[in-house]
Design an enzyme around this catalytic site. Structure first.
Site, PDB file in Angstrom:
ATOM      1  N   TRP A  91      19.095  32.681 -54.340  1.00 61.26           N
ATOM      2  CA  TRP A  91      20.492  32.164 -54.418  1.00 61.26           C
ATOM      3  C   TRP A  91      21.093  33.536 -54.303  1.00 61.26           C
ATOM      4  CZ3 TRP A  91      23.663  27.905 -55.365  1.00 61.26           C
ATOM      5  CH2 TRP A  91      24.852  28.433 -54.837  1.00 61.26           C
ATOM      6  N   ASP A 192      20.341  27.915 -34.260  1.00 59.06           N
ATOM      7  CA  ASP A 192      20.975  27.385 -34.585  1.00 59.06           C
ATOM      8  C   ASP A 192      22.186  28.335 -35.152  1.00 59.06           C
ATOM      9  OD1 ASP A 192      22.947  25.371 -34.936  1.00 59.06           O
ATOM     10  OD2 ASP A 192      22.241  24.207 -36.887  1.00 59.06           O
TER      11      ASP A 192
END
Length: 283
Positions: A91, A192
Site C-alpha cells: 500500500w 496506459d
C-alpha cells in the site's frame, strides 16, 4: 462474491496473517480493489472475479520491468481463491509531489531498452487480445499488431464507417512512409499513461501504477499524456531534461492519440466519435 464484500472465508485463504481490516477502495473500472491491513502492514489487493491467477501475469511482468528503473508498487503475492484471481501489492499512502520529478521518472523508464518491439506476453483487454509478439519493425508492429486489430474490433462493435476507413488508410500510409526513413528505438512503455495511473507517495516520490507494458516508440506513451490532460509543463520539462524529445513531435502525436481515442470509441461509444474523426479529418 459481490463487489463490496470479501467473505472472511475468502480472506482467510490469502497468504497474509492476522488481517485486521478489509475496505473496498476504487481500483479503476476493471478490477475490484481493497485496502487490507494486518498487524504488520497495509496492502492494496486487486481481485478479478472468475479468472485464473494468470490474469495478473501481464501486470506483474510490467511492474517488474518498470521497477528496474522507476518507482512502482511492490508485488507481494498473487494467486487464485475460489476461482477469483488476486494480486497483492504494498500500500502506498497518497501524497503530493512535483511533476518535474514525474517527468524524470517516465524518461528513465523510456531509456530502458530491448532489441525488438513487443512484450513477453499478450494481454487480453475487454474487446481484444493485444498481440505483443516480438517484432523488429515498429512500422509493422504498430500497423499490424495495434491499429488493424483495433479497427476490426471497431467494425464488430458497429463503430466504423466508410469515411473513417478512407481517412484511416491515409493516416496509416503517412505513418508508414514517415517511419520508412526514421528509426525508432524500442523503449519500455507504461502503455496506459493517463493521469489516473500515476501518484505521489507521502514522501513526494512519483509512482507509476496499473501498467500495460510494451516495448515501443516512446512517443506512443507521450501521446497518451496529451489525450485527457493532467500532465503539466513541469512534467514535459522534467522529461525533456532527462531524455530530450525529438523535434516535430506534435506532427506525430495524432497517429498515436488515435489509438487511445479509438479504444475509447470501441469501449464507451460514439461520444468519442468526434475526437476520433477530428484526428482522421487531418489526413
Amino acid at each position: 462474491m459481490n463487489n463490496h464484500q470479501l467473505s472472511s472465508a475468502w480472506l482467510s485463504q490469502l497468504p497474509l496473517n492476522n488481517i485486521t481490516s478489509c475496505q473496498s477502495v476504487s481500483g479503476g473500472d476493471i478490477n475490484l480493489a481493497y485496502q487490507i491491513t494486518t498487524n504488520q502492514a497495509t496492502y492494496f489487493v486487486k481481485v478479478q472475479p472468475h479468472h485464473p491467477a494468470s490474469y495478473f501475469n501481464h501486470e506483474l511482468a510490467g511492474l517488474r520491468e518498470i521497477g528496474k528503473t522507476a518507482n512502482v508498487p511492490t508485488p507481494v503475492a498473487n494467486g487464485e481463491i475460489n476461482g477469483d484471481a488476486y494480486l497483492i501489492l504494498n500500500w502506498i499512502d497518497s501524497g503530493y509531489g512535483n511533476q518535474y520529478a514525474l517527468g524524470q521518472e517516465v524518461a528513465k523508464m523510456h531509456q530502458q531498452r530491448r532489441e525488438e518491439f513487443g512484450f513477453m506476453d499478450n494481454h487480453q483487454t475487454k474487446v481484444l487480445v493485444k498481440n505483443n509478439q516480438w517484432n523488429p519493425s515498429w512500422r509493422d508492429f504498430y500497423i499490424n499488431q495495434r491499429l488493424k486489430p483495433e479497427i476490426s474490433a471497431a467494425v464488430e462493435q458497429g463503430r466504423w464507417n466508410k469515411w473513417r476507413q478512407e481517412h484511416f488508410d491515409r493516416m496509416v500510409a503517412k505513418f508508414d512512409n514517415y517511419y520508412s526513413t526514421h528509426e525508432v528505438q524500442p523503449s519500455l512503455l507504461h502503455g496506459d499513461l493517463w493521469a489516473g495511473n500515476f501518484m505521489f507517495s507521502q514522501t513526494h516520490q512519483p509512482y507509476l501504477i496499473d501498467p500495460d507494458c510494451v516495448y515501443g516508440d516512446r512517443e506512443f506513451d507521450l501521446a497518451m499524456t496529451t489525450v485527457f490532460g493532467g500532465f503539466d509543463d513541469q512534467f514535459y520539462r522534467g522529461y525533456n531534461d532527462t531524455y530530450p524529445i525529438t523535434p516535430g513531435i506534435d506532427e506525430r502525436l495524432p497517429w498515436y492519440r488515435f489509438y487511445y481515442l479509438c479504444m475509447h470509441l470501441i469501449l464507451f461509444g460514439e461520444s468519442y466519435g468526434p475526437a476520433v474523426d477530428n484526428i482522421l479529418s487531418s489526413y
